[in-house]
Write an enzyme that holds these catalytic residues in place. Structure first.
Site, PDB file in Angstrom:
ATOM      1  N   ASN A 136       7.449   3.939 -11.470  1.00 51.92           N
ATOM      2  CA  ASN A 136       8.784   3.776 -12.032  1.00 51.92           C
ATOM      3  C   ASN A 136       8.918   2.331 -12.511  1.00 51.92           C
ATOM      4  O   ASN A 136       9.091   1.422 -11.697  1.00 51.92           O
ATOM      5  CB  ASN A 136       9.843   4.097 -10.959  1.00 51.92           C
ATOM      6  N   ALA A 170       0.804  -1.222   0.000  1.00 53.81           N
ATOM      7  CA  ALA A 170       0.000   0.000   0.000  1.00 53.81           C
ATOM      8  C   ALA A 170       0.834   1.268   0.000  1.00 53.81           C
ATOM      9  O   ALA A 170       0.295   2.367  -0.001  1.00 53.81           O
ATOM     10  CB  ALA A 170      -0.923  -0.008   1.211  1.00 53.81           C
ATOM     11  N   GLY A 221       4.080  -4.737  -4.538  1.00 53.66           N
ATOM     12  CA  GLY A 221       5.090  -5.422  -3.736  1.00 53.66           C
ATOM     13  C   GLY A 221       4.844  -6.911  -3.582  1.00 53.66           C
ATOM     14  O   GLY A 221       5.782  -7.681  -3.394  1.00 53.66           O
ATOM     15  N   GLU A 222       3.614  -7.338  -3.616  1.00 49.31           N
ATOM     16  CA  GLU A 222       3.335  -8.720  -3.255  1.00 49.31           C
ATOM     17  C   GLU A 222       2.742  -9.559  -4.376  1.00 49.31           C
ATOM     18  O   GLU A 222       2.787 -10.786  -4.329  1.00 49.31           O
ATOM     19  CB  GLU A 222       2.418  -8.732  -2.026  1.00 49.31           C
ATOM     20  N   THR A 251      12.049   0.169 -11.067  1.00 50.18           N
ATOM     21  CA  THR A 251      11.989  -0.368  -9.704  1.00 50.18           C
ATOM     22  C   THR A 251      10.795  -1.317  -9.564  1.00 50.18           C
ATOM     23  O   THR A 251      10.861  -2.288  -8.812  1.00 50.18           O
ATOM     24  CB  THR A 251      11.890   0.767  -8.663  1.00 50.18           C
ATOM     25  N   GLY A 270      -0.641  -1.094  -5.711  1.00 48.44           N
ATOM     26  CA  GLY A 270       0.658  -1.582  -5.215  1.00 48.44           C
ATOM     27  C   GLY A 270       1.175  -2.751  -6.016  1.00 48.44           C
ATOM     28  O   GLY A 270       0.437  -3.414  -6.740  1.00 48.44           O
TER      29      GLY A 270
END
Ligand SMILES: Cc1cc2nc3c(=O)[nH]c(=O)nc-3n(C[C@H](O)[C@H](O)[C@H](O)COP(=O)(O)OP(=O)(O)OC[C@H]3O[C@@H](n4cnc5c(N)ncnc54)[C@H](O)[C@@H]3O)c2cc1C
Ligand code: SF4
Ligand code: FES
Ligand code: FES
Lengths: 350, 750, 131
Positions: free
Chosen positions: B641, B518, B714-715, B644, B712
């Protein structure tokens, strides 16, 4: 880490004397096993004698074979052109072991003397007869997925973790030592011992006995090493297999086979099993029969029965690949030839 | 204004990281620093009868030995922090405070902390502490356990109930023409960031009171500040938590507080700043873990592959003092259009260390079970696995009935198929080979909830033309320094080099714990709003300045462009920011922002989606599985980005791969002691386990989540990958493996 | 241990401690030009040998080509394993061999990256090999 004194060896005799004089002294070479275990609190020597200044770092011809100095690094030995060409199993075993950094540090003398990776041995809070004789064996009724299926005792079911040792056993290398009682030459298969009632004793070396070289006898056959592990690289063997094969035309003159990851020492197949191959033409059926025989006496524990089919299959494949009936998985003498499954990616080798 | 956002820029902290100059928690050069080592319990259940510290205290260099006998009394943890339920069943964390009593609830529980002048001396002295226990037999398996519960919600979130029935799944299952019931099991796994936990604690007198500075490996500096203040009975302002760089977290380093509490207590006792660096082996006891799961999946379908019922029942475990419950139905509850849907979670309390979220909590292993079951159903119905999923495509959230904020999963399937060459494979199991290896293709759907949380930020413009934007968020590899600088630079209409972004300090404007994928959706809008507010403040200044070319202009007639405030109608009339400040004789102008998601959260269901396709090679004779290729396509909104983001996604993919093929922590079934407790026995993927990876994204902004359109990332990479691999192994071998990880022994046993 | 001497006594904290037991590669340094693990090296044993750490790689402001390539290819995330990766990679590329992706996978397997920037590490090393 236990507080300890440190001493640089000046010559072999002095080093032997220094360690032999103190039951609590130990040699250190690359340190990748010795210091690791000291930091775990598993080993507590009060004197370390550093043998790296002895400069046992040459590889030289010897009676048609090769003499590998005990101080040669695993990297240097593995990449030595003569080793790679004539004793591919040695290079393959070394390069399939540990990591680049560790191979740079590790010595040939230290490698076969590294201690077991039994996780209970590494935890001083657990009972372990090897670490603390008489305390019991936590692995026996515990988590024993990586433990022995051959030659274990009710005192210890650990396996020996060295890859190199398995190759040296199949090649009948000799271990040259200098000890408190002078020099000795030990056939490699007799360097390590089974746990029996004294699992604290990994080898037949006396306290203070220094390995000076590992001698590879003349050999004009093909040798090969295969290793199965849970991660594509940088992992110890679940099961491994080294084969040294000499041919007479189309027939096998002599075959020697050692298994890793299955016993307290490199597990050379019994002479009668190796003899099943002598004088025969290589073939899958023959190899299967040998494998069945080789594993007939295996005694699995609660979590390691998988090593039996794995080992049988590996033995067959190692013989097929060494005899040329199946292609190697990568160039001979490299990690790619040894690593079962290869690395990930579309191109598994090279 | 969009200049930087969305560009694949190099990380702005890259130079610091490649030169070793980035400073992690154990690396602060604090004067007079002492070192700590921990004595941990060797038994899993019972109590400490006696703790003999005499030898340790007499050892050279020892300054103090902290134990339950002399530890400061701690206040109980707060019930809730920042909306997250801490205590009770379904709660986030351990309720028990360290060293307050003699009870032992797991092996490896810290019992004493030895402080000495050097690390070696502290460790040596710790080895001299003798503990005697009153031992009891520990409860260690899901099967034999006396304490069970059915937690109501996941960490107190009313939108995340753990026991749910929609329609009548039981009856629908009984009546379904095609039925399938399967049990899937997953092992305990550990985050194992390469940076272990570490804390430096320093007590000082400030303004007549005690002040505690903590350098801690924390991805929740605000949260930790509050926990420390509450526990130690201090005002919140008397605690500062600093963490500018975290060496990986993946769900750890956020919700378990014994390590910093122990360090703070040790420092108080020793009267010196203390550093406590945990050893790798301690990471298997105090750092949190993903609990093992036993999941039963029941699917009922029509013959043409329409799901009629889905029931997903999970048994999992926490420690004795935590109610954390791995929410395994997170995927099942929303992925497919199914009229009868049920799920349950049963929690057992075992004498094992406490669990906590681990990348894709619930989704990674729960989604694995669901997506494997779907593959089994497809085989049963002789349907292409992708086709089965399309037949059950959910156009709205099946649990809540809400529309999606944005969903383009069909495109992900299509593109993924093309990338891997799905239609060129022979769909029959065991039909493909390369050399002596079997080859298989598999796929799975992935998803991730697109959370957004309240956050604050501050933006400051300086008279020298530079700017600073701040928020107490975290850099844990997510690229926070980079993307928030990009967003801020655009928000301020300044070039990247003139803007700095600061984070990782509880003294900065409040931000939540970095987790749940998040951070971008949460901090991005806050940073942007703070930039906007500071420009407004600057506009007002200019408007009032008689000499300014903008004097008297209407506020909304002015805009920021290239570091200048200009009239929208005539960009030649304006001036740069610094000129306005200089004229006002101000060194700086600053503004804060406090933003939170709004009504849209009630109106829409926010999720990211994706499809993962893999090709595996299986060496059946040895049971070895390797990934040849992984192709995945994601619908994750707009990327801030791509460079990343790509790294984060492939990182997630590899963690999913690890959980699938090799990661497994074992505790001794008799004693509860960790048997697998180092990085040689606990295998995380190495470079050699890395397949050829192709990751793509659709790049369609989410119109509802925020003006940035970013969800998000990340996961989501971690989710989906496990089922895609497992299904590919089935395709290669014809074997269904239903127990993670898929280590060689299982294939050989199979 | 060399690692503790570097980090605690010399305050050269660029060399990282990930496992302290040879199992992660984060502490990789060069000893006499070869990659080695400082967590398993006694400081006394390395006396008289040339030790290079990550701090000694860049020439002033100018990064080593491997460092450049790591930044360009985003071959890290959290950065904690990165100094070790870079020390291993610089040792690897010094022989100027052009290694394939499979060879890099094998040669660099001793440096674990839990952020798993691996695919980018391969790309970075391949670029540095060409440099
Ligand atoms: C993470 C990790 C992974 C590894 N993976 C593998 C693997 O996959 N395969 C594998 O085979 N190995 C593996 N190893 C083990 C490694 O190869 C050995 O630790 C190394 O070879 C030992 O050599 P050394 O010189 O470092 O020995 P040391 O640690 O210095 O010594 C080891 C032992 O040998 C004794 N010794 C050393 N030299 C002599 C001598 N000349 N004469 C008599 N005694 C001597 C020492 O007293 C000590 O008891 C791994 C190690 C680590 C840490
Ligand atoms: S198997 Fe051997 S090394 Fe392992 S616990 Fe038993 S005695 Fe110790
Ligand atoms: S810290 Fe040395 S290898 Fe992990
Ligand atoms: S960059 Fe985080 S561990 Fe490698």
């Amino acid at each position: 880490m236990h507080p300890s004194q440190y001493q640089r060896a000046t010559d072999a005799t002095q080093a032997v004397a220094a360690v032999a004089a103190r039951p609590t002294a130990a040699f250190v070479a690359g340190g990748t096993s010795q210091l690791d275990l000291m930091k775990e609190g598993v080993l507590r020597p009060d004197l370390l004698v550093d043998v790296t200044p002895l400069a046992l770092t040459t590889i030289s011809p010897l009676d048609g074979g090769l003499r590998l100095g005990a101080g040669v690094s695993n990297t240097a030995a593995a990449l030595h052109p003569e080793v790679q060409r004539r004793y591919a199993a040695v290079s393959e075993a070394l390069l399939a072991g540990a990591s680049t950094q560790i191979r740079n540090m590790a010595s040939l003398g230290g490698n076969p003397l590294q201690r077991t990776r039994c996780p209970y041995f590494r935890d001083p809070a657990q009972p372990c007869n090897k670490r603390e004789p008489g305390s019991g064996c936590a692995a026996l009724g515990g988590y024993n997925r990586v433990h022995a299926i051959f030659g274990a005792s009710d005192k210890c079911v650990a396996t020996h973790p060295s890859d190199l040792a398995v190759a040296l056993s199949a090649l009948d290398a000799r271990v040259q030592t200098t000890g408190p009682n002078g020099p000795r030459s030990i056939p490699f298969p007799e360097l390590h011992r089974l746990p029996g009632d004294a699992p604290q004793q990994d080898t037949t070396l006396a306290h203070g006995e220094l390995i000076t070289s590992l001698d590879l006898p003349a050999f004009d056959g093909r040798s090969h090493y295969l290793k199965v592990r849970e991660r594509a690289s940088y992992a110890f063997a679940l099961v491994s297999c080294a084969v040294a094969l000499e041919m007479d035309g189309k027939k096998i003159r002599r075959a020697r086979v050692a298994l890793g990851g299955v016993a307290h020492k490199p597990w050379r197949l019994p002479a009668e099993v190796e003899a099943m191959l002598t004088g025969k033409k290589p073939g899958e059926k023959l190899f299967r029969a040998v494998a069945d025989k080789a594993f007939a006496e295996a005694k699995p524990l609660e979590h390691n029965a998988y090593k039996i089919p794995m080992g049988r299959n590996l033995l067959v494949r190692a013989l097929l690949e060494t005899s040329g009936l199946q292609p190697l998985q990568g160039p001979a003498g490299t990690a790619f030839a040894a690593s079962v499954g290869g690395v990930s990616g579309e191109v598994a080798a090279r | 204004m969009v200049e930087n956002t969305g560009k694949p820029l190099d990380r702005v902290d890259g130079r610091l990281k490649v030169t070793g100059a980035a400073r992690y928690s154990a690396e602060w050069d604090v004067p007079n620093l002492a070192h700590a080592a921990v004595v941990s319990s060797t038994v899993a259940r019972g109590s400490v009868r006696a703790l003999d510290t005499a030898a340790a205290r007499a050892a050279p260099g020892v300054l103090a030995v902290l134990s339950h006998e002399n530890a400061p009394r701690l206040q109980p943890l707060p019930e809730k922090v920042g909306g997250t339920l801490f205590r009770g069943e379904g709660g986030m964390t351990e309720t028990r405070q360290p060293l307050q009593d003699t009870a032992v609830h797991y092996a490896g529980q810290p019992l004493a902390v030895v402080v000495a002048d050097t690390l070696e001396r502290a460790r040596h002295a710790a080895s001299l502490v003798r503990v005697t226990y009153a031992e009891q037999p520990p409860e260690l398996t899901l099967k034999s356990v006396s304490q069970r519960s059915l937690p109501e919600t996941f960490v107190g979130n009313k939108d995340e109930k753990l026991q749910v029935t929609v329609g009548d799944p039981k009856a629908a299952l009984a009546a379904a023409p095609v039925r399938l019931e399967r049990v899937y099991e997953s092992a305990i796994t550990h985050h194992n960031p390469i940076e272990p936990l570490a804390t430096i604690a320093r007590w000082e007198q400030r303004n007549g009171g005690e002040f505690l500075t903590l350098y801690d490996t924390s991805r929740g500096v605000e949260n930790l500040q509050e926990v420390m203040a509450t526990s130690l009975g201090l005002p919140k302002e008397s605690v500062q938590v600093i963490c500018p760089f975290i060496g990986g977290a993946f769900g750890a380093k956020g919700w378990l507080f014994a390590p910093p509490l122990l360090t703070a207590m040790a420092a108080r006792l020793a009267g010196r700043p203390v550093k406590l660096e945990w050893r790798r082996q301690d990471m298997f006891s105090v750092a949190g873990q993903r609990a093992a799961t036993h999941q039963t999946l029941s699917l009922g379908a029509s013959r043409d592959g329409k799901l009629l019922a889905l029931q997903h029942d999970t048994q999992t475990h926490a420690s004795i003092m935590s109610g954390y419950t791995e929410p395994c139905a997170r995927v099942s509850r929303m992925l497919y259009a199914v009229p009868n849907l049920g799920f349950s979670h049963q929690l057992a309390h075992l004498h094992l260390p406490s669990p906590c979220p681990m990348r894709g909590p619930g989704e990674t292993v729960g989604g694995w079970a669901l997506e494997c079951a779907m593959d089994e159903l497809a085989a049963e119905l002789s349907l292409d696995p992708v086709e089965l999923r399309l037949r059950n495509y959910a156009d709205k959230n099946p649990e809540t009935g809400k529309p999606w904020s944005s969903k383009h999963l069909r495109e992900c399937y299509e593109r993924g198929k093309a990338l891997i060459g799905w239609d060129q494979r022979n769909p029959k199991p065991r039909a493909m080979r390369e050399g002596n290896q079997l080859v298989g293709y598999g796929m799975a759907t992935t998803m991730y909830p697109a959370a957004r949380r309240p956050a604050e930020a501050r933006a400051t413009l300086f008279a020298d033309g530079r700017a600073l934007v701040q928020s107490a968020t975290h850099e844990l590899g997510n690229g926070a320094y980079t993307i928030f600088r990009q967003i801020s630079a655009d928000g301020l209409a300044l070039p990247l080099e003139r803007v700095r972004f600061e984070l990782g300090d509880s003294a900065l404007p409040a931000a939540p714990t970095s987790g749940g994928s998040a951070t971008t959706a949460t901090i991005g809008p806050a940073a942007l709003e703070a930039c906007r507010n500071v420009l407004t403040a600057l506009k007002r200044l200019a408007i009032q300045q008689a000499q300014s070319p903008l004097h008297g202009a209407a506020e909304d007639a002015i805009e920021a462009r290239d570091g200048r405030l200009v009239l929208k109608a005539d960009a030649s009339r304006g001036e740069d920011y610094a000129a306005i400040l200089r004229r006002a004789k101000l060194p700086l102008v600053a503004a804060t922002a406090s933003v939170k998601p709004g009504e849209e959260r009630e109106q829409y269901s926010f999720y990211s989606f994706g499809a993962v396709f893999v090709k595996v090679r299986v060496d059946e004779a040895s049971g070895s599985i390797r990934l040849a290729r992984l192709c995945a396509v994601y619908d994750v909104g707009r990327l801030m980005n791509p460079k990343t983001a790509h790294s984060q996604i492939i990182g997630g993919v590899m963690m999913g791969l690890g959980a699938t093929l090799m990661e497994e922590t074992q505790y001794d079934a008799r004693t509860g002691r960790a048997v697998v407790r180092n990085l040689a026995d606990y295998h995380v993927p190495s470079l050699a386990d890395t397949p050829d990876i192709t990751v793509e994204w659709l790049g369609i902004p989410d119109p509802h989540i925020s003006e940035l359109g970013a969800r998000g990332i990340g996961e989501i990479g971690c989710v989906g990958t496990p089922a895609a691999i497992t299904n590919a192994v089935y395709h290669a071998t014809g074997q269904r493996l239903r127990s993670l990880p898929l280590t060689p022994d299982k294939l050989l046993r199979g | 241990m060399l690692l503790d001497a570097l980090r605690e006594q010399l305050h050269l904290t660029g060399t990282k401690k990930g496992c302290d037991h040879g199992q992660c590669g984060a502490c990789t340094v060069h000893i006499d030009g070869q990659s080695a693990l400082s967590c398993l090296t006694l400081a006394v044993m390395s006396e008289g040998r040339a030790i290079t750490t990550i701090e000694g790689l860049a020439r002033g402001e100018e990064l080593h080509p491997v460092q450049e390539a790591f930044v360009k290819h985003d071959a890290f995330q959290c950065g904690y394993c990165t100094p070790g990766q870079i020390m291993a990679a610089t040792a690897l590329v010094q022989d100027r061999q052009q290694r394939s992706a499979a060879e890099i996978r094998e040669a660099m397997s001793g440096n674990l990256c839990r952020c798993a920037a691996y695919a980018n590490i391969i790309a970075a090393i391949q670029e540095a090999q060409r440099a």
